[in-house]
Design an enzyme around this catalytic site. Structure first.
Site, mmCIF file in Angstrom:
data_model
loop_
_atom_site.group_PDB
_atom_site.id
_atom_site.type_symbol
_atom_site.label_atom_id
_atom_site.label_comp_id
_atom_site.label_asym_id
_atom_site.label_seq_id
_atom_site.Cartn_x
_atom_site.Cartn_y
_atom_site.Cartn_z
ATOM 1 N N LEU A 34 -1.428 -0.050 -4.069
ATOM 2 C CA LEU A 34 0.156 -0.649 -3.521
ATOM 3 C C LEU A 34 -0.184 -1.753 -2.813
ATOM 4 O O LEU A 34 -1.175 -1.899 -1.987
ATOM 5 C CB LEU A 34 0.721 0.363 -2.673
ATOM 6 C CG LEU A 34 1.719 1.246 -3.370
ATOM 7 C CD1 LEU A 34 2.318 2.275 -2.451
ATOM 8 C CD2 LEU A 34 2.574 0.668 -4.265
ATOM 9 N N ASP A 35 0.441 -2.890 -2.986
ATOM 10 C CA ASP A 35 0.063 -4.231 -2.423
ATOM 11 C C ASP A 35 0.396 -3.962 -0.843
ATOM 12 O O ASP A 35 1.358 -3.054 -0.389
ATOM 13 C CB ASP A 35 0.918 -5.437 -2.932
ATOM 14 C CG ASP A 35 0.617 -5.868 -4.463
ATOM 15 O OD1 ASP A 35 -0.554 -5.585 -4.655
ATOM 16 O OD2 ASP A 35 1.608 -6.418 -5.220
#
Length: 301
Positions: A34-35
């Site tokens: 996940l960013d």
């Protein structure tokens, strides 16, 4: 397996480091990045679970996102620098839904330049930081559904269901352009990854307290651990029985008729415990990745 609700800010590797400290083991890995800006479901494998994470990275995922219209950024999200701006036309739900429909199905999507995709062994985001001109590749992706949740003057809220390798940041860019403007993601939340949803997730705040040594929080983390089998709801299962499990646990091929299931295949013993990830070849199941019996793992811990 440990399912964490990642807060905004830390990287996925940061969350892995928190879990290592909280659980007192280096054997922790994640099943899909996940960013830093994104929140939501981050699936971690712990101990034997690290062997399973490569097979979970290809699982379908679901997201909720807000697209901010009027400006595109170099990262395609709110963390980046504006690279182009454009007036925002008046939009209604019907117009946005019609535009979204063009991105449902299988199509070629250009990935963000700031991404972990590697070119000649170097991640694109590292090349961007060096000041190189980067053209991200186009890759075939699959989007199963886009639901328009709300349309405001300069923002659109969406719910997205998609397959492996789909970039919601790229969707934000492309949808904004389809609507005659520019855009970037203002918020992104992963609500499901394979078998696990946000309702299964441990709060990231609890995990942070646990890694600092809070014993109550550490107890919550241990209580939140899920079995390997809980992650298998979308992976084909095959019951090989007690004798078949013995063969596979010794790394031997198990001769059977060709199973009518798609790979990867999770071979389970008579109690439903995961024995191995297997493939069918030359008339037999062959071990790709074996797992230690749960009793031996628990006895060693």
């Amino acid at each position: 397996m440990l399912v964490v609700d990642k807060p905004r800010g830390p990287t996925s590797h940061d969350v892995v480091a928190w879990a290592r400290r909280a659980l007192g083991t280096r054997a922790v890995g994640h099943a899909g990045t996940l960013d830093p800006m994104a929140t939501g479901v981050l699936v971690l494998g712990v101990g034997e679970g690290t062997k399973l994470t490569p097979y979970l990275m290809s699982e379908d995922k679901a997201y909720e996102t807000t697209i901010v219209l009027g400006a595109e950024t170099d990262t395609l999200d709110a963390e980046g620098r504006a690279t182009s701006e454009h007036d925002v036309p008046a939009l209604d739900r019907a117009t946005v839904e019609a535009a979204c429909a063009r991105f449902v199905g299988t199509y070629l999507q250009r990935a963000p330049a700031v991404s972990a995709i590697k070119k000649d062994g170097v991640a694109l985001h590292e090349r961007v930081r060096r000041g190189e001109d980067v053209e991200a590749p186009e890759r075939e992706v699959r989007c199963d559904a886009i639901e328009v949740l709300d349309v405001r003057a300069r923002e659109i809220d969406l719910r997205v269901r998609c397959g492996k390798g789909f970039y919601v940041r790229s969707l934000g860019r492309d949808l904004a352009r389809e609507l005659g403007t520019r855009g970037h993601l203002g918020a992104l939340r992963r609500t499901r990854s394979g078998a696990f949803g946000a309702e299964d997730a441990l709060s990231g705040e609890v995990l942070q307290r646990a890694r600092r040594g809070d014993e109550d929080a550490r107890a919550q983390v241990r209580a939140s651990l899920r079995s390997l089998e809980a992650a298998l709801s979308t992976i084909a299962r095959l019951d090989v029985g007690a004798s078949g499990a013995r063969e596979l646990r010794h790394g031997r091929a198990l001769r059977i008729e060709e199973p009518v299931v798609r790979e990867p295949i999770a071979a389970l013993d008579e109690s439903g415990e995961l024995v191995a990830i297997v493939r069918w070849s030359e008339g037999a199941l062959r071990v790709v990745r074996g797992f230690a019996p749960r009793a031996s793992v628990e006895g060693a811990s």
